[in-house]
Design an enzyme around this catalytic site. Structure first.
Site, PDB file in Angstrom:
ATOM      1  N   ASP A  44     -26.571   6.237 -42.995  1.00 12.13           N
ATOM      2  CA  ASP A  44     -27.957   6.342 -43.467  1.00 12.13           C
ATOM      3  C   ASP A  44     -27.990   6.456 -44.997  1.00 12.13           C
ATOM      4  OD1 ASP A  44     -27.003   8.891 -43.703  1.00 12.13           O
ATOM      5  OD2 ASP A  44     -28.642   9.857 -42.620  1.00 12.13           O
ATOM      6  N   SER A  45     -26.804   6.499 -45.601  1.00  9.26           N
ATOM      7  CA  SER A  45     -26.727   6.408 -47.063  1.00  9.26           C
ATOM      8  C   SER A  45     -27.187   5.028 -47.528  1.00  9.26           C
ATOM      9  CB  SER A  45     -25.305   6.695 -47.553  1.00  9.26           C
ATOM     10  OG  SER A  45     -24.365   5.890 -46.878  1.00  9.26           O
ATOM     11  N   ASP A  83     -25.063   5.434 -38.070  1.00  9.48           N
ATOM     12  CA  ASP A  83     -25.727   6.734 -38.148  1.00  9.48           C
ATOM     13  C   ASP A  83     -27.026   6.724 -37.364  1.00  9.48           C
ATOM     14  OD1 ASP A  83     -24.811   8.988 -39.496  1.00  9.48           O
ATOM     15  OD2 ASP A  83     -25.083   8.037 -41.463  1.00  9.48           O
ATOM     16  N   LYS A 111     -23.166   7.903 -34.749  1.00  4.42           N
ATOM     17  CA  LYS A 111     -22.797   9.157 -35.409  1.00  4.42           C
ATOM     18  C   LYS A 111     -24.034  10.058 -35.488  1.00  4.42           C
ATOM     19  CE  LYS A 111     -21.785   9.448 -40.054  1.00  4.42           C
ATOM     20  NZ  LYS A 111     -22.807  10.379 -40.585  1.00  4.42           N
ATOM     21  N   GLU A 113     -25.501  13.714 -36.998  1.00  2.00           N
ATOM     22  CA  GLU A 113     -25.331  14.877 -37.870  1.00  2.00           C
ATOM     23  C   GLU A 113     -25.729  16.142 -37.127  1.00  2.00           C
ATOM     24  OE1 GLU A 113     -27.175  14.778 -41.695  1.00  2.00           O
ATOM     25  OE2 GLU A 113     -26.256  12.854 -42.213  1.00  2.00           O
ATOM     26  N   GLU A 178     -17.539  16.859 -43.516  1.00  2.00           N
ATOM     27  CA  GLU A 178     -17.925  16.535 -44.904  1.00  2.00           C
ATOM     28  C   GLU A 178     -18.026  17.798 -45.753  1.00  2.00           C
ATOM     29  OE1 GLU A 178     -21.264  13.854 -45.278  1.00  2.00           O
ATOM     30  OE2 GLU A 178     -21.206  13.965 -47.465  1.00  2.00           O
TER      31      GLU A 178
HETATM   32  O1  KIV Z   1     -24.282   7.915 -44.475  1.00  2.00           O
HETATM   33  C1  KIV Z   1     -23.137   8.112 -44.898  1.00  2.00           C
HETATM   34  O2  KIV Z   1     -22.668   7.461 -45.851  1.00  2.00           O
HETATM   35  C2  KIV Z   1     -22.339   9.144 -44.258  1.00  2.00           C
HETATM   36  C3  KIV Z   1     -20.961   9.412 -44.775  1.00  2.00           C
HETATM   37  C4  KIV Z   1     -21.011  10.097 -46.079  1.00  2.00           C
HETATM   38  C5  KIV Z   1     -20.129  10.138 -43.806  1.00  2.00           C
HETATM   39  O3  KIV Z   1     -22.794   9.759 -43.351  1.00  2.00           O
END
Ligand code: KIV
Length: 275
Positions: A44-45, A83, A111, A113, A178
């Site tokens: 989600d980055s 994510d 993934k 969180e 993280e």
């Molecule tokens: O979204 C992302 O880039 C992440 C990583 C930093 C693990 O979740």
């Protein structure tokens, strides 16, 4: 051959480090796949790194599905992890509906969180046959975009170690840790059967995660936990400035870039135009 969870478990067993980079688009996915990167994370980055959003919470399911499709099309052997965006996995049933869309779009794993509190969601998805990677320690969706280290106090460290075990027992196939001190990462990794990958979590785990924009130098900042392997920003800036200068001084296109019509065909066109 497509990598799978067996491959990653074997890597953990044989102490062969697992590599994970984020990818948000087709050409990057192709390059990372060709380089042999094990896992491509459609993180989600993407929100801050590609879409110009202020933080991860602005990222929607539609955004994730769009970028996931592009990465899936570029990944031949790498495992594709995606994510679950903000608020898409708060409840097991909603999480399952969303995760299914991601699996249908070609994700190999989702993934999520969250620490121990996510155990019911992880258990439900795992029970439905959806591979889940848990993500503990610093969680941007939960803790906000200003990253801080977790696990420095005994209480927090024990909470992390316990959460990792609970999430493994709930069916997670992998865990990302993280921004955690290396000593705590080592305890987590040593305590689990599943692979533990770290970002800003030291060397004592089963693999390393980085964000592609940091690695190739798109991100202007170099964070403590990253390594910048090239300066993409200045290379692109030089290339496009050279292009602009070339067109301004008339050296692009040059003769080799130009297509021509034969004199006879040109004559025909002119004649047809009445000239
Ligand atoms: O979204 C992302 O880039 C992440 C990583 C930093 C693990 O979740």
């Amino acid at each position: 051959m497509k990598k799978d969870i067996q491959y990653f478990n074997d890597k953990k067993r044989t102490k062969t480090p697992i590599s994970l980079l984020t990818a948000y688009d087709f050409p990057t996915a192709q390059l990372l796949d060709e380089a042999g990167i094990d896992i491509l994370l459609v993180g989600d980055s993407v929100g801050t790194n590609v879409l110009g959003y202020k933080d991860e919470r602005e990222v929607s399911m539609a955004d994730m599905l769009h970028h996931l499709g592009a990465v899936v099309r570029g990944a031949k052997s790498a495992w594709v992890m995606v994510d679950m965006p903000y608020n898409s996995a708060n409840d097991p049933f909603i999480a399952c509906e969303n995760a299914r869309m991601m699996i249908e779009r070609g994700a190999d794993c989702v993934k999520i969180e969250g620490w121990e509190e996510k155990k019911n969601v992880v258990a439900y998805l795992s029970g439905q046959g959806i591979p889940v990677c848990a993500h503990i320690g610093y969680n941007p969706q939960i803790h906000g975009s200003k990253g801080k280290t977790f696990g420095k106090t005994t209480e927090q460290a024990l909470n992390l170690i316990n959460s990792a075990k609970v999430l493994e027992d709930s069916g997670a196939v992998m865990i990302i840790v993280e921004k955690v001190p290396q000593e705590i990462t080592a305890l987590i990794s040593g305590n689990l059967r599943i692979p533990v990958l770290g970002i800003g979590a030291g060397r004592e785990c089963d693999g390393q995660v980085l964000v592609i924009n940091d690695v190739i130098g798109i991100t202007p900042t170099v964070y403590k936990h990253t390594r910048k392997y090239m300066d993409f920003r200045s290379m692109v800036l030089k290339a496009v400035t050279d292009f602009k200068n070339d067109i301004e001084k008339g050296s692009f296109p040059s003769e080799e870039n130009v297509g021509h019509l034969s004199a006879k065909d040109l004559e025909g066109v002119l004649k047809a135009m009445g000239r």
